[in-house]
Scaffold this active site. Structure first.
Site, PDB file in Angstrom:
ATOM      1  N   ARG A  90     -48.977  35.918  19.237  1.00 28.42           N
ATOM      2  CA  ARG A  90     -49.728  36.048  20.313  1.00 28.42           C
ATOM      3  C   ARG A  90     -50.548  34.928  20.903  1.00 28.42           C
ATOM      4  O   ARG A  90     -50.512  34.732  22.165  1.00 28.42           O
ATOM      5  CB  ARG A  90     -50.913  37.152  20.095  1.00 28.42           C
ATOM      6  CG  ARG A  90     -51.754  37.825  21.304  1.00 28.42           C
ATOM      7  CD  ARG A  90     -52.833  38.805  20.747  1.00 28.42           C
ATOM      8  NE  ARG A  90     -53.538  39.163  21.756  1.00 28.42           N
ATOM      9  CZ  ARG A  90     -54.693  39.579  21.773  1.00 28.42           C
ATOM     10  NH1 ARG A  90     -55.048  39.670  20.537  1.00 28.42           N
ATOM     11  NH2 ARG A  90     -55.394  39.808  22.851  1.00 28.42           N
ATOM     12  N   HIS A  92     -49.721  33.804  24.792  1.00 23.99           N
ATOM     13  CA  HIS A  92     -50.919  33.270  25.550  1.00 23.99           C
ATOM     14  C   HIS A  92     -50.883  31.746  26.237  1.00 23.99           C
ATOM     15  O   HIS A  92     -51.499  31.580  27.247  1.00 23.99           O
ATOM     16  CB  HIS A  92     -52.174  33.629  25.090  1.00 23.99           C
ATOM     17  CG  HIS A  92     -52.709  35.274  25.046  1.00 23.99           C
ATOM     18  ND1 HIS A  92     -53.654  35.663  25.464  1.00 23.99           N
ATOM     19  CD2 HIS A  92     -51.619  36.352  24.710  1.00 23.99           C
ATOM     20  CE1 HIS A  92     -53.515  36.885  25.431  1.00 23.99           C
ATOM     21  NE2 HIS A  92     -52.323  37.135  25.019  1.00 23.99           N
ATOM     22  N   HIS A 134     -44.532  43.513  19.660  1.00 23.46           N
ATOM     23  CA  HIS A 134     -45.590  44.345  19.291  1.00 23.46           C
ATOM     24  C   HIS A 134     -45.179  45.019  17.980  1.00 23.46           C
ATOM     25  O   HIS A 134     -45.794  46.113  17.295  1.00 23.46           O
ATOM     26  CB  HIS A 134     -45.789  45.354  20.232  1.00 23.46           C
ATOM     27  CG  HIS A 134     -46.990  44.956  21.429  1.00 23.46           C
ATOM     28  ND1 HIS A 134     -47.035  45.706  22.551  1.00 23.46           N
ATOM     29  CD2 HIS A 134     -47.289  43.575  21.469  1.00 23.46           C
ATOM     30  CE1 HIS A 134     -47.863  45.077  23.376  1.00 23.46           C
ATOM     31  NE2 HIS A 134     -48.015  43.748  22.639  1.00 23.46           N
ATOM     32  N   ASN A 147     -58.460  36.065  26.559  1.00 26.71           N
ATOM     33  CA  ASN A 147     -58.342  35.303  25.378  1.00 26.71           C
ATOM     34  C   ASN A 147     -59.253  35.527  24.127  1.00 26.71           C
ATOM     35  O   ASN A 147     -59.054  34.862  23.183  1.00 26.71           O
ATOM     36  CB  ASN A 147     -58.008  33.806  25.715  1.00 26.71           C
ATOM     37  CG  ASN A 147     -56.604  33.626  26.245  1.00 26.71           C
ATOM     38  OD1 ASN A 147     -55.697  34.442  26.158  1.00 26.71           O
ATOM     39  ND2 ASN A 147     -56.870  32.642  27.013  1.00 26.71           N
TER      40      ASN A 147
END
Length: 326
Positions: free
Chosen positions: A61, A65, A193, A93
């Site tokens: 993740r 980002h 995911h 974040n």
């Protein structure tokens, strides 16, 4: 005149070729300057994942980002100062788990001892992510090296550049499309995911008092929705309360995430949307049916994401510490 022409042409050739040379990444970039690079990163992520099993999902993740916002330059690792609010403190974040930051810092510390001022934090994050995905059973993919760390990190620039849990498909397509990713690549990357978790606050509006006539969003499997209501019952008191994104095989990188969506076992609104939208549903069905096809698509998309907006050569720096500029 001839001498001047030779000098001019030589200078012109240098100007033409320098950016291309600087922009190249190589799989063996650290072969001479830091020959134990791969082993040090591998040892670090293995130890961290064993002691903290959420590390893989957290690092994946964090990589998303960092790269999807403004390129893979490790700008998300920089800490805020009294004079600058950095990316990691942008609202989207704030929920990034600390395990991901920690594993990069640990690898950087070990690499600075082995080969000082040589390896960028951006390269560490890219390779650590790949190694952790592979550890979880996911596909191996190539990570060329030679990225530099960015010199800018501003929270104010993050708004609108990253996908959010409740985004409709049209907005998701726009976010990914603006960075050169197709709808199919977006769906493949959404397969991340298959590991990790989401905080209850990110989907609570869909499972509690959804409408006047329905307690929860009818896109959820009723038994699943009831289980989520029970699991998240105290999320107001405990904002960090979370649920696995893939409740069937949460600790394995596979294609079960896609198999869950037609059954109403998606966790986030954006998960349900992928199955319900005609632009994305065919790819969800494709990846649900064939794990190898998903793995191949995910690997290609990750290779593409890993070189998005990179800085090389003199356009970036090799940070001494990943959390602050030199």
């Amino acid at each position: 005149m001839a001498a001047f022409l030779i000098v001019f042409l030589t200078s012109l050739l240098t100007l033409i070729t320098l950016p291309a040379a600087e922009s190249r990444l190589y799989s063996n970039y650290y072969q001479k300057s830091c020959p134990r690079f791969n082993q040090i990163v591998q040892d670090t992520v293995t130890n961290k994942q064993i002691t903290s099993p959420t590390t893989a999902a957290a690092t994946l993740r964090l990589f998303f980002h960092d790269c999807l916002h403004n390129g893979c330059d490790a700008s998300i690792l920089v800490s805020s100062t009294p004079f600058n609010k950095a990316e990691r403190d942008a609202d989207i974040n704030l929920s990034l788990p600390g395990d991901a930051f920690d594993v990069v810092v640990r690898a950087k510390t070990a690499l600075e001892l082995a080969c000082p001022n040589t390896v960028s934090c951006a390269d560490i994050l890219a390779v650590a992510t790949r190694d952790l995905v592979t550890m979880m059973g996911g596909p191996y993919y190539n990570v060329p090296l030679g990225r530099r760390d960015g010199r800018v990190s501003k929270a104010s620039a993050v708004e609108g550049t990253l996908p959010r849990p409740a985004m409709p498909v049209s907005q998701l397509i726009q976010v990914f499309g603006s960075r050169g990713f197709s709808v199919q690549e977006m769906v493949a990357l959404s397969g991340a995911h298959t590991i990790g978790f989401s905080h209850c606050s990110e989907f609570s509006s869909a499972i509690y008092n959804y409408s006047k006539s329905e307690q929860f969003d009818p896109q959820y499997n009723p038994r699943f929705a009831a289980g989520l209501q029970q699991a998240c019952a105290d999320y107001h008191k405990n904002p960090t309360m979370s649920v696995f994104n893939d409740v069937m095989t949460p600790n394995k990188f596979d294609n079960v995430y896609f198999q869950n969506l037609p059954k109403g076992l998606g966790l986030l609104k954006s998960d349900h949307a992928l199955f319900n939208d005609p632009r994305t549903r065919p790819f969800v069905e494709l990846y649900a049916k064939d794990q190898n096809t998903f793995f191949q698509a995910f690997a290609r998309a990750m290779e593409k994401l890993g070189v998005h907006g990179i800085q090389t050569g003199r356009r970036g720096e090799i940070r001494h510490r990943c959390d602050e500029f030199n």
